[in-house]
Design an enzyme around this catalytic site. Sequence first.
Site, PDB file in Angstrom:
ATOM      1  N   GLU A 165       0.935  -1.584   0.276  1.00  0.00           N
ATOM      2  CA  GLU A 165       0.078   0.357  -0.170  1.00  0.00           C
ATOM      3  C   GLU A 165       1.232   0.878  -0.020  1.00  0.00           C
ATOM      4  OE1 GLU A 165      -2.479  -0.299   3.292  1.00  0.00           O
ATOM      5  OE2 GLU A 165      -3.672  -1.966   2.363  1.00  0.00           O
ATOM      6  N   ASN A 168       8.149   1.195  -0.028  1.00  0.00           N
ATOM      7  CA  ASN A 168       8.944   0.733   1.186  1.00  0.00           C
ATOM      8  C   ASN A 168       7.723  -0.140   2.323  1.00  0.00           C
ATOM      9  OD1 ASN A 168      11.758   1.511   0.978  1.00  0.00           O
ATOM     10  ND2 ASN A 168      11.142   3.741   1.482  1.00  0.00           N
ATOM     11  N   ASP A 191      12.241  -3.263 -11.292  1.00  0.00           N
ATOM     12  CA  ASP A 191      14.345  -2.967 -10.454  1.00  0.00           C
ATOM     13  C   ASP A 191      13.442  -2.026  -9.166  1.00  0.00           C
ATOM     14  OD1 ASP A 191      15.417  -4.274 -12.282  1.00  0.00           O
ATOM     15  OD2 ASP A 191      15.577  -2.733 -13.422  1.00  0.00           O
ATOM     16  N   GLY A 192      12.858  -1.080  -8.770  1.00  0.00           N
ATOM     17  CA  GLY A 192      12.861  -0.634  -7.588  1.00  0.00           C
ATOM     18  C   GLY A 192      12.277  -1.519  -6.112  1.00  0.00           C
ATOM     19  N   GLY A 233       7.733  -4.288 -14.037  1.00  0.00           N
ATOM     20  CA  GLY A 233       8.148  -2.768 -13.217  1.00  0.00           C
ATOM     21  C   GLY A 233       8.385  -2.178 -15.280  1.00  0.00           C
ATOM     22  N   ARG A 304       9.968   8.029 -19.900  1.00  0.00           N
ATOM     23  CA  ARG A 304      10.521   9.255 -19.573  1.00  0.00           C
ATOM     24  C   ARG A 304      11.712   9.192 -19.124  1.00  0.00           C
ATOM     25  NH1 ARG A 304       8.967   5.697 -15.207  1.00  0.00           N
ATOM     26  NH2 ARG A 304      10.017   5.688 -13.725  1.00  0.00           N
ATOM     27  N   ASP A 538      20.553   2.172  -8.950  1.00  0.00           N
ATOM     28  CA  ASP A 538      19.718   1.828  -9.281  1.00  0.00           C
ATOM     29  C   ASP A 538      18.219   1.886  -8.951  1.00  0.00           C
ATOM     30  OD1 ASP A 538      21.310  -0.891  -9.359  1.00  0.00           O
ATOM     31  OD2 ASP A 538      20.998  -1.583  -7.654  1.00  0.00           O
ATOM     32  N   GLY A 539      18.336   3.453  -9.741  1.00  0.00           N
ATOM     33  CA  GLY A 539      16.758   4.129  -9.839  1.00  0.00           C
ATOM     34  C   GLY A 539      17.077   4.543  -9.206  1.00  0.00           C
TER      35      GLY A 539
HETATM   36  C1  LIG Z   1      21.416   6.235 -29.406  1.00  0.00           C
HETATM   37  C2  LIG Z   1      20.143   5.894 -28.404  1.00  0.00           C
HETATM   38  C3  LIG Z   1      21.022   4.789 -26.874  1.00  0.00           C
HETATM   39  C4  LIG Z   1      20.364   4.268 -26.311  1.00  0.00           C
HETATM   40  C5  LIG Z   1      21.759   4.092 -24.979  1.00  0.00           C
HETATM   41  C6  LIG Z   1      21.195   3.266 -23.997  1.00  0.00           C
HETATM   42  C7  LIG Z   1      21.942   2.662 -22.742  1.00  0.00           C
HETATM   43  C8  LIG Z   1      20.341   1.547 -21.896  1.00  0.00           C
HETATM   44  C9  LIG Z   1      21.749   1.215 -20.561  1.00  0.00           C
HETATM   45  C10 LIG Z   1      20.365   1.301 -19.681  1.00  0.00           C
HETATM   46  C11 LIG Z   1      21.470   0.682 -18.246  1.00  0.00           C
HETATM   47  C12 LIG Z   1      20.602   0.070 -17.555  1.00  0.00           C
HETATM   48  C13 LIG Z   1      20.981  -0.253 -15.873  1.00  0.00           C
HETATM   49  C14 LIG Z   1      19.470  -0.546 -15.482  1.00  0.00           C
HETATM   50  C15 LIG Z   1      19.500   0.833 -14.161  1.00  0.00           C
HETATM   51  C16 LIG Z   1      18.058   0.470 -13.501  1.00  0.00           C
HETATM   52  O1  LIG Z   1      18.613  -0.599 -12.128  1.00  0.00           O
HETATM   53  C17 LIG Z   1      17.480   1.819 -13.325  1.00  0.00           C
HETATM   54  C18 LIG Z   1      16.396   0.985 -12.389  1.00  0.00           C
HETATM   55  O2  LIG Z   1      15.463   0.214 -12.750  1.00  0.00           O
HETATM   56  N1  LIG Z   1      17.346   2.752 -14.183  1.00  0.00           N
HETATM   57  C19 LIG Z   1      17.657   3.051 -14.409  1.00  0.00           C
HETATM   58  O3  LIG Z   1      18.255   4.437 -14.163  1.00  0.00           O
HETATM   59  C20 LIG Z   1      16.930   3.787 -15.965  1.00  0.00           C
HETATM   60  C21 LIG Z   1      18.229   4.671 -16.720  1.00  0.00           C
HETATM   61  C22 LIG Z   1      17.420   4.691 -18.200  1.00  0.00           C
HETATM   62  C23 LIG Z   1      18.258   5.047 -19.049  1.00  0.00           C
HETATM   63  C24 LIG Z   1      18.475   5.579 -20.502  1.00  0.00           C
HETATM   64  C25 LIG Z   1      19.302   6.561 -20.774  1.00  0.00           C
HETATM   65  C26 LIG Z   1      18.312   6.520 -22.126  1.00  0.00           C
HETATM   66  C27 LIG Z   1      19.603   7.206 -23.393  1.00  0.00           C
HETATM   67  C28 LIG Z   1      18.824   7.701 -24.522  1.00  0.00           C
HETATM   68  C29 LIG Z   1      19.657   8.333 -24.779  1.00  0.00           C
HETATM   69  C30 LIG Z   1      19.229   9.274 -26.521  1.00  0.00           C
HETATM   70  C31 LIG Z   1      19.941   9.870 -27.537  1.00  0.00           C
HETATM   71  C32 LIG Z   1      19.691  10.022 -27.846  1.00  0.00           C
HETATM   72  C33 LIG Z   1      20.304  11.382 -28.796  1.00  0.00           C
HETATM   73  C34 LIG Z   1      19.952  12.569 -29.683  1.00  0.00           C
HETATM   74  N1  LIG Z   2       1.911   0.268  -3.294  1.00  0.00           N
HETATM   75  C1  LIG Z   2       3.001   1.115  -3.671  1.00  0.00           C
HETATM   76  N2  LIG Z   2       2.592   2.496  -3.692  1.00  0.00           N
HETATM   77  C2  LIG Z   2       3.358   3.193  -3.741  1.00  0.00           C
HETATM   78  N3  LIG Z   2       4.706   3.147  -4.672  1.00  0.00           N
HETATM   79  C3  LIG Z   2       5.136   1.511  -3.463  1.00  0.00           C
HETATM   80  C4  LIG Z   2       4.126   0.732  -4.075  1.00  0.00           C
HETATM   81  N4  LIG Z   2       4.613  -0.495  -3.877  1.00  0.00           N
HETATM   82  C5  LIG Z   2       5.747  -0.320  -3.879  1.00  0.00           C
HETATM   83  N5  LIG Z   2       6.094   0.982  -4.121  1.00  0.00           N
HETATM   84  C6  LIG Z   2       7.599   1.855  -5.508  1.00  0.00           C
HETATM   85  O1  LIG Z   2       7.778   2.127  -6.295  1.00  0.00           O
HETATM   86  C7  LIG Z   2       8.356   1.651  -6.502  1.00  0.00           C
HETATM   87  C8  LIG Z   2       8.510   1.903  -7.977  1.00  0.00           C
HETATM   88  O2  LIG Z   2       8.365  -0.103  -8.362  1.00  0.00           O
HETATM   89  P1  LIG Z   2       8.807  -0.802  -9.215  1.00  0.00           P
HETATM   90  O3  LIG Z   2      10.231  -0.960  -9.080  1.00  0.00           O
HETATM   91  O4  LIG Z   2       7.651  -2.274  -8.730  1.00  0.00           O
HETATM   92  O5  LIG Z   2       7.981  -0.014 -10.393  1.00  0.00           O
HETATM   93  P2  LIG Z   2       9.126   0.138 -11.972  1.00  0.00           P
HETATM   94  O6  LIG Z   2       7.675   1.079 -12.693  1.00  0.00           O
HETATM   95  O7  LIG Z   2       9.961  -0.228 -12.550  1.00  0.00           O
HETATM   96  O8  LIG Z   2       9.250   1.245 -11.046  1.00  0.00           O
HETATM   97  P3  LIG Z   2      10.655   2.890 -11.655  1.00  0.00           P
HETATM   98  O9  LIG Z   2       9.429   3.632 -12.629  1.00  0.00           O
HETATM   99  O10 LIG Z   2      10.923   3.299 -10.565  1.00  0.00           O
HETATM  100  O11 LIG Z   2      11.263   2.199 -13.160  1.00  0.00           O
HETATM  101  C9  LIG Z   2       9.795   1.948  -5.857  1.00  0.00           C
HETATM  102  O12 LIG Z   2      11.494   1.797  -5.663  1.00  0.00           O
HETATM  103  C10 LIG Z   2       7.972   0.468  -4.467  1.00  0.00           C
HETATM  104  O13 LIG Z   2       9.455   0.749  -3.698  1.00  0.00           O
END
Ligand SMILES: CCCCCCCCCCCCC/C=C/[C@@H](O)[C@H](CO)NC(=O)CCCCCCCCCCCCCCC
Ligand SMILES: Nc1ncnc2c1ncn2[C@@H]1O[C@H](COP(=O)(O)OP(=O)(O)OP(=O)(O)O)[C@@H](O)[C@H]1O
Length: 583
Positions: A165, A168, A191-192, A233, A304, A538-539
């Site tokens: 609900e 955390n 991941d959250g 997620g 986003r 980790d997000g």
């Molecule tokens: C040109 C395309 C480039 C694509 C590059 C992709 C790189 C993706 C690397 C992703 C690594 C994810 C690591 C995991 C992190 C998770 O613990 C954490 C929690 O869910 N996620 C994020 O923090 C979410 C982090 C999300 C990061 C997304 C980055 C997106 C970059 C897009 C760049 C576009 C540049 C375009 C220029 C015209």
């Molecule tokens: N009932 C709840 N109401 C609001 N937030 C919650 C609830 N249960 C868990 N959470 C929180 O929601 C966050 C995001 O959850 P989760 O990782 O499951 O989804 P997600 O959509 O992948 O997340 P994110 O949007 O951060 O990538 C977690 O950090 C968790 O702490």
Amino acid sequence: METDLQLESTVWVGSKIYRAVLTGWQFNWTELDKKNRDKKTISVPVAEVVGVEEGRVEILPQKLIDDTDKVFTVFYVKRSSTGSSYGLLWTLGRTQFSVPSRVLRDQWTKHLRAALKTHSPVRPNRLLVFINPYGGKKKGRKIYHSLVAPLFELAGISCHVIVTERANQARDHLLKKDLTGFDGVVCVGGDGMFSEILHGLIGQTQQEAGLCENDLTVTLQPCPRHIGIIPAGSTDCVCYATVGVIDPVTSALHIIIGDSQPLDVCSVHQASGLVRYSVSLLGYGFYGDVLAESEKHRWMGPLRYDYSGTMMYLSNRSYAGIVQYLPADPLLSSPRDRTRCLSGCSVCSRSTERLFPHSSDAGSLYSSHYNQFSSDLEGEWVTVEGRFRCVSLTCMSSSCPKSPLGLSPSAHLADGTGDLILVWDTHPLGFLKFLYRHTSTEDQFDLPFVEVHRVKAVRFSLPPGKEEEEYEEIGGLSGGMDEEERGYIETVSRSGSQQHLADRGPGREMTNLQKTGNPFLCGLCCSKAPAVSVWNCDGEILPSIEILSRVHGQLVRLYARGIEDGAAVHCSEDIERGCTLQI
Ligand SMILES: CCCCCCCCCCCCC/C=C/[C@@H](O)[C@H](CO)NC(=O)CCCCCCCCCCCCCCC
Ligand SMILES: Nc1ncnc2c1ncn2[C@@H]1O[C@H](COP(=O)(O)OP(=O)(O)OP(=O)(O)O)[C@@H](O)[C@H]1O
Ligand SMILES: [Ca+2]
């Protein structure tokens, strides 16, 4: 023929006749032709049998039983390639066997169930399940009740389900409540949600062991309970990187058969103690900025990150910093060795022996006595200083749908090390090339402004004076300001006003900061950028910038087995046979 764990008889599947054999660890049935010669054999390891039921039984989408007394149904793991991702999709295989008598049917069900018990001692009996109803596309409850719960019921697993609900709640529950009787904890979310379970279980285990998590030098106690992840997620990076696909049924089947994948965890400390744990990304600079920016656009859902990533790319930021790291033994492996950590990885297996030298098997890891103070922080630290686009530390490959091979494609899930990726300040096109290579098989480390190091610990600090600054002048995409404009550019003390000084000039157009209150957008329209970034852990955004992080080898275990390489398998054959992969 019948012995304790062996049974052999003629069976019918549909109208075809087979010879079925149970040999303790393997159940197979071979089609016979009219002259009783063997044709095709289908073979299932007992460890991958999910359940055995009397009669003709359907499970998904709902349970239907037709208790024909000469029929039994065997459910087992069946594999198929996904086409798009590296790992293999698991589905529930089902075969109905007819036998000549009810007595023989009862013998088969009894023997198969006994074999299951004997050969699968690691299967969970009771699980604590947390569902985040708001994770991802808000389908957690539906995914659990329609796809996962029926499988757990078939496998005889009892579950205590908590729909959260608040954020955390799961972490706090694990820290406060008695977990006796539960074999594992399952999270339905992203991941959250996984991170909540990680923090709850690690904290609870250290409390019980009387160990202080705030003490960087302490060897933490590995968690005795497994974690299962049912992906639901926005980002399911931990699931993707440990299973190879994002699929609730595949993950549920890994949980049911009690698969076990150890996982390295980084603890992140500031001067006053522990800040958080991380498994997938501890990132300063670009990834920190993307996260901070994305928090303001949560309404966009998973998109986003792409939006914020593009905005942050266009902002063209780099940050000054001092990075110190403790290299891991280069003789063990290298982040540039082009290997991949796959199911049954030999580098990780050898690490288990190195990390837990006094344990003969995984079960005894938890009862063995540790040196309370680790020698992991001993060794020669290396120091580098400069401006970075990003500084990232990951304990595993961090592969995810956006980047199928991940941040560090050759990182290992359970080798007791992390990969430190340093991207030095570079031209925007260079950085784009680096980012773009994450989406293909091209080596993102093969660029002159990128370094990767396999490490045991990392320290990050700001150069003297920088910790005082909030904003600084940038060349960036909007460089080329005249002297008059420069007159307005000063740095602002962290303790001082949050207002961008360039916004204070007389007769000046409103900047994005004024319009949106968002300092991250300033890089698009003027030459101001924050002098410091934030850490993405980790997000989650960390409250501190100067941190020290250390890798704890195999601190937790997941119900997973690492990535099964679809490319190494003749899939059509394996789909039919549902057999174990030989990699
Ligand atoms: C040109 C395309 C480039 C694509 C590059 C992709 C790189 C993706 C690397 C992703 C690594 C994810 C690591 C995991 C992190 C998770 O613990 C954490 C929690 O869910 N996620 C994020 O923090 C979410 C982090 C999300 C990061 C997304 C980055 C997106 C970059 C897009 C760049 C576009 C540049 C375009 C220029 C015209
Ligand atoms: N009932 C709840 N109401 C609001 N937030 C919650 C609830 N249960 C868990 N959470 C929180 O929601 C966050 C995001 O959850 P989760 O990782 O499951 O989804 P997600 O959509 O992948 O997340 P994110 O949007 O951060 O990538 C977690 O950090 C968790 O702490
Ligand atoms: Ca690792």
